[in-house]
Design an enzyme around this catalytic site. Structure first.
Site: not given
Length: 305
Positions: A135, A159
């Site tokens: 992420y 992400k």
């Protein structure tokens, strides 16, 4: 896993009771409802789940609740962060309960080195055969770093939650098809990011009104840009509300999680309280959330129902 990332990933918020204890039955009910409405990719113990307000054991417990509540055709990604040793322990615990992939949280160190971060991911990949989805948020990495991150063994998706579509496009074009780029900034950035290489996105208002995200994903897949922009636009008022500071505060986004929890309640799901350092919505913010939800509901009936 890659096919699941090519879709809408809903976050499972953690409902707390008045004593700020976790309400596992309500969490399971939320997950089941989202599944019934078409969501097949779930983020457990994630940023929006108040990851940093949960103990290590609570992260495992809420994730296990989600895994147990959902059918086998879903994908559950679980949040992992902190020190290398602590993250590896968490990964091993997630493996035991049957998590499908590890979403590696953004670094929470004050000082970060790109090569050091890559080594961190390599060590986490060694702890499990489950794929990793880093992420990227809260720092401004180079394109070379993003390229190298995508090339690590075990990484199947990234992400991306940086408000820089040009950097996303440059990084995505420098990597192969083995890595799925996911928009981590929810519906508002889905249209612009799609044209730069994303193939899926995390939910914003779709955490409590999943039909919006699912319809938006279909419009993007079909390259129906006019409809995609319409669907994106109906999300903007509530998403912009999430970015506000709230009362007696100067920090942007402070009401993001309680605003989504309020949306859950208004949609007939379970929101619950929030733990510090997050604060509940003020009475005025609650009133505005209700007005924005009513507007969103009207727009959904106009465009979808």
């Amino acid at each position: 896993m890659r096919e699941h990332l090519r879709g809408v990933a809903a976050g499972l918020l953690t409902p707390f009771d008045d004593d700020l204890d976790i309400e596992h039955d309500e969490l399971a009910a939320n997950a089941t409802t989202l599944y019934d409405e078409g969501i097949r990719t779930f983020l457990a113990s994630a940023n929006i789940s108040e990851y940093h307000s949960l103990s290590q054991q609570e992260r495992v417990d809420v994730t296990e609740t989600a895994v147990d509540a959902l059918p086998s055709d879903v994908c559950v990604l679980a949040g992992v962060g902190g020190s290398t040793a602590g993250a590896r322990e968490l990964i091993e615990a997630y493996d035991r309960i049957g998590v499908d992939a590890m979403m590696i949280m953004p670094p929470d160190h004050t000082y970060v080195h790109e090569r050091g971060l890559l080594r961190y991911y390599e060590k986490l990949a060694e702890a499990s055969s489950a794929p990793l989805v880093p992420y990227v948020k809260g720092f401004d990495p180079s394109i070379g770093y993003l390229r190298d991150l995508a090339g690590l063994d075990g990484v199947v998706g990234i992400k991306y939650a940086i408000e820089d579509a040009v950097k996303l496009g440059a990084a995505a074009s420098a990597t192969g098809d083995d890595v799925v780029w996911v928009d981590g900034l929810a519906e508002p950035f889905a249209v612009s990011f799609w044209n730069e290489g994303i193939e899926g996105f995390s939910a914003g208002v779709s955490n409590f009104r999943p039909e919006v995200g699912l319809e938006l994903f279909d419009a993007l897949t079909e390259e129906n840009w006019e409809r995609a922009r319409e669907l994106r636009n109906i999300c903007l008022p509530y998403q912009n509300f999430r970015d506000r500071t709230g009362q007696n505060n100067s920090l942007d986004g402070a009401i993001s999680v309680p605003a989504v929890k309020k949306g859950l309640e208004l949609a007939g799901l379970h929101g619950g309280g929030v733990r510090e350092p997050i604060r509940p919505l003020s009475a005025e913010d609650e009133r505005q959330a209700e007005e924005l939800y009513d507007q969103l509901d009207d727009d959904i009936k106009r465009l979808i129902d």
